[in-house]
Design an enzyme around this catalytic site. Structure first.
Site, mmCIF file in Angstrom:
data_model
loop_
_atom_site.group_PDB
_atom_site.id
_atom_site.type_symbol
_atom_site.label_atom_id
_atom_site.label_comp_id
_atom_site.label_asym_id
_atom_site.label_seq_id
_atom_site.Cartn_x
_atom_site.Cartn_y
_atom_site.Cartn_z
ATOM 1 N N ASN A 163 -11.051 -2.844 -4.954
ATOM 2 C CA ASN A 163 -10.319 -1.947 -5.869
ATOM 3 C C ASN A 163 -11.005 -1.807 -7.233
ATOM 4 O O ASN A 163 -10.720 -0.879 -7.978
ATOM 5 C CB ASN A 163 -8.869 -2.408 -6.063
ATOM 6 C CG ASN A 163 -7.983 -2.203 -4.859
ATOM 7 O OD1 ASN A 163 -7.027 -2.938 -4.633
ATOM 8 N ND2 ASN A 163 -8.277 -1.186 -4.056
ATOM 9 N N ASP A 187 0.828 -1.214 0.000
ATOM 10 C CA ASP A 187 0.000 0.000 0.000
ATOM 11 C C ASP A 187 0.860 1.262 0.000
ATOM 12 O O ASP A 187 1.958 1.272 0.544
ATOM 13 C CB ASP A 187 -0.928 -0.029 1.234
ATOM 14 C CG ASP A 187 -2.063 0.962 1.104
ATOM 15 O OD1 ASP A 187 -2.440 1.324 -0.035
ATOM 16 O OD2 ASP A 187 -2.590 1.397 2.150
HETATM 17 C C1 IPE Z 1 -5.397 -2.725 0.050
HETATM 18 O O1 IPE Z 1 -5.101 -1.389 -0.156
HETATM 19 C C2 IPE Z 1 -5.393 -3.472 -1.244
HETATM 20 C C3 IPE Z 1 -4.090 -3.616 -1.911
HETATM 21 C C4 IPE Z 1 -2.958 -3.166 -1.481
HETATM 22 C C5 IPE Z 1 -4.114 -4.353 -3.130
HETATM 23 P P1 IPE Z 1 -6.240 -0.290 -0.320
HETATM 24 O O2 IPE Z 1 -5.546 1.009 -0.498
HETATM 25 O O3 IPE Z 1 -7.187 -0.697 -1.380
HETATM 26 O O4 IPE Z 1 -6.992 -0.373 1.067
HETATM 27 P P2 IPE Z 1 -7.829 0.721 1.863
HETATM 28 O O5 IPE Z 1 -8.844 1.277 0.914
HETATM 29 O O6 IPE Z 1 -6.871 1.767 2.314
HETATM 30 O O7 IPE Z 1 -8.411 -0.027 3.013
HETATM 31 C C1 IPE Z 2 -1.702 0.164 -3.327
HETATM 32 O O1 IPE Z 2 -1.503 1.523 -3.383
HETATM 33 C C2 IPE Z 2 -1.922 -0.456 -4.682
HETATM 34 C C3 IPE Z 2 -3.290 -0.927 -4.901
HETATM 35 C C4 IPE Z 2 -4.268 -0.883 -4.031
HETATM 36 C C5 IPE Z 2 -3.567 -1.504 -6.198
HETATM 37 P P1 IPE Z 2 -2.708 2.529 -3.359
HETATM 38 O O2 IPE Z 2 -3.137 2.811 -4.761
HETATM 39 O O3 IPE Z 2 -3.797 2.093 -2.460
HETATM 40 O O4 IPE Z 2 -1.992 3.821 -2.757
HETATM 41 P P2 IPE Z 2 -2.571 4.841 -1.716
HETATM 42 O O5 IPE Z 2 -3.036 4.051 -0.534
HETATM 43 O O6 IPE Z 2 -3.692 5.570 -2.375
HETATM 44 O O7 IPE Z 2 -1.415 5.721 -1.390
HETATM 45 MG MG MG Z 3 -4.164 2.368 -0.504
#
Ligand code: IPE
Ligand code: IPE
Ligand code: MG
Length: 240
Positions: free
Chosen positions: A67, A19
């Site tokens: 997602n 993340d």
């Molecule tokens: C969790 O991250 C999913 C992945 C890293 C693939 P998210 O960014 O989607 O999670 P939330 O929304 O902060 O809980």
């Molecule tokens: C994790 O990074 C990757 C996926 C969930 C696919 P994020 O896209 O959630 O990055 P932040 O949390 O918005 O910084």
């Molecule tokens: Mg995220």
């Protein structure tokens, strides 16, 4: 680099929530997709470190069932990156004896990505050095529901008695069937939650939350986490 690790106390399975890509991009004045692109480099580093030190399974949370609700442009950029990764890394995984596996509702993926994924899994199926398990279109609740449905079908067909359903049988009907439960779960990006990741499997896993954004996460930081894990006392509810 890894001389500090005790070889006889290595985790068998490391699971990671990758993340912080979006925030990394924002911090650098870039669009979110650039953060995901930068994140792929960290994936490469984690795969090579874990294979090198003898980890059996590395599970990476790449795309959650939730997602799919992101803007269509971001979803398609992530799918494109996944496809490129599989194309580019398929050969390397094969050469290094790394077996690729995927968990999640893969039927939701577009045909091109799915084919690339199936091809890479098929090609690397004989790999014995490590399993790289990608959680894609994955949600822990979906996974448990699917397992319950599979068990119900067996009961309906008269192949199974309800009272035979136990921890072991449900575990065997999850996407992760055959894999050990994670010993360590690492979430980067500073959020303290599990976001529907491996809900069943994390029952006795050791948790690590890092404030580092995924593209900045390093081999050194993972080595520190593993070394800390080796100091932890896992009791599994017992008295030692
Ligand atoms: C969790 O991250 C999913 C992945 C890293 C693939 P998210 O960014 O989607 O999670 P939330 O929304 O902060 O809980
Ligand atoms: C994790 O990074 C990757 C996926 C969930 C696919 P994020 O896209 O959630 O990055 P932040 O949390 O918005 O910084
Ligand atoms: Mg995220």
């Amino acid at each position: 680099m890894n001389d500090v690790l005790k070889k006889d106390k290595l985790p068998r399975h490391i699971a990671m929530i990758m993340d912080g890509n979006g925030r990394w991009a924002e911090k650098h004045g870039k669009i979110r997709v650039k953060g995901h692109e930068a994140g792929v480099r960290t994936v490469d580093q984690m795969v090579s470190l874990c294979a090198e030190i003898g980890i059996e399974v590395l599970t990476l949370y790449a795309f959650s069932s939730e997602n799919w609700q992101r803007p269509a442009k971001e979803v398609s950029a992530l799918m494109r990156l996944l496809r490129h990764y599989l194309k580019r890394e398929g050969e390397r995984l094969l050469k290094e004896g790394i077996r690729l596996k995927a968990i999640g509702r893969l039927e939701r993926l577009e045909a091109g990505v799915r084919q690339e994924l199936e091809e890479a899994c098929r090609k690397t199926a004989g790999g014995t050095n490590m399993t790289l398990n990608l959680a894609i279109s994955y949600g822990g609740r979906d996974e448990i529901c699917d397992a319950v449905q599979a068990l119900c079908r067996k009961v309906q067909a008269g192949e199974l008695e309800c009272k035979a359903i136990d921890d072991k049988l449900l575990t065997a009907h999850l996407d992760t069937a055959g894999l050990p439960d994670p010993d360590i779960m690492v979430r980067t990006g500073g959020e303290y939650r599990i976001s529907n990741f491996l809900l069943w499997q994390l029952a006795y896993t050791e948790f690590y939350f890092s404030d580092t954004l995924w593209p900045d996460f390093s081999k050194e930081e993972l080595l520190k986490i593993i070394s800390d894990f080796q100091q932890r006392e896992r009791r599994f509810g017992r008295v030692l």
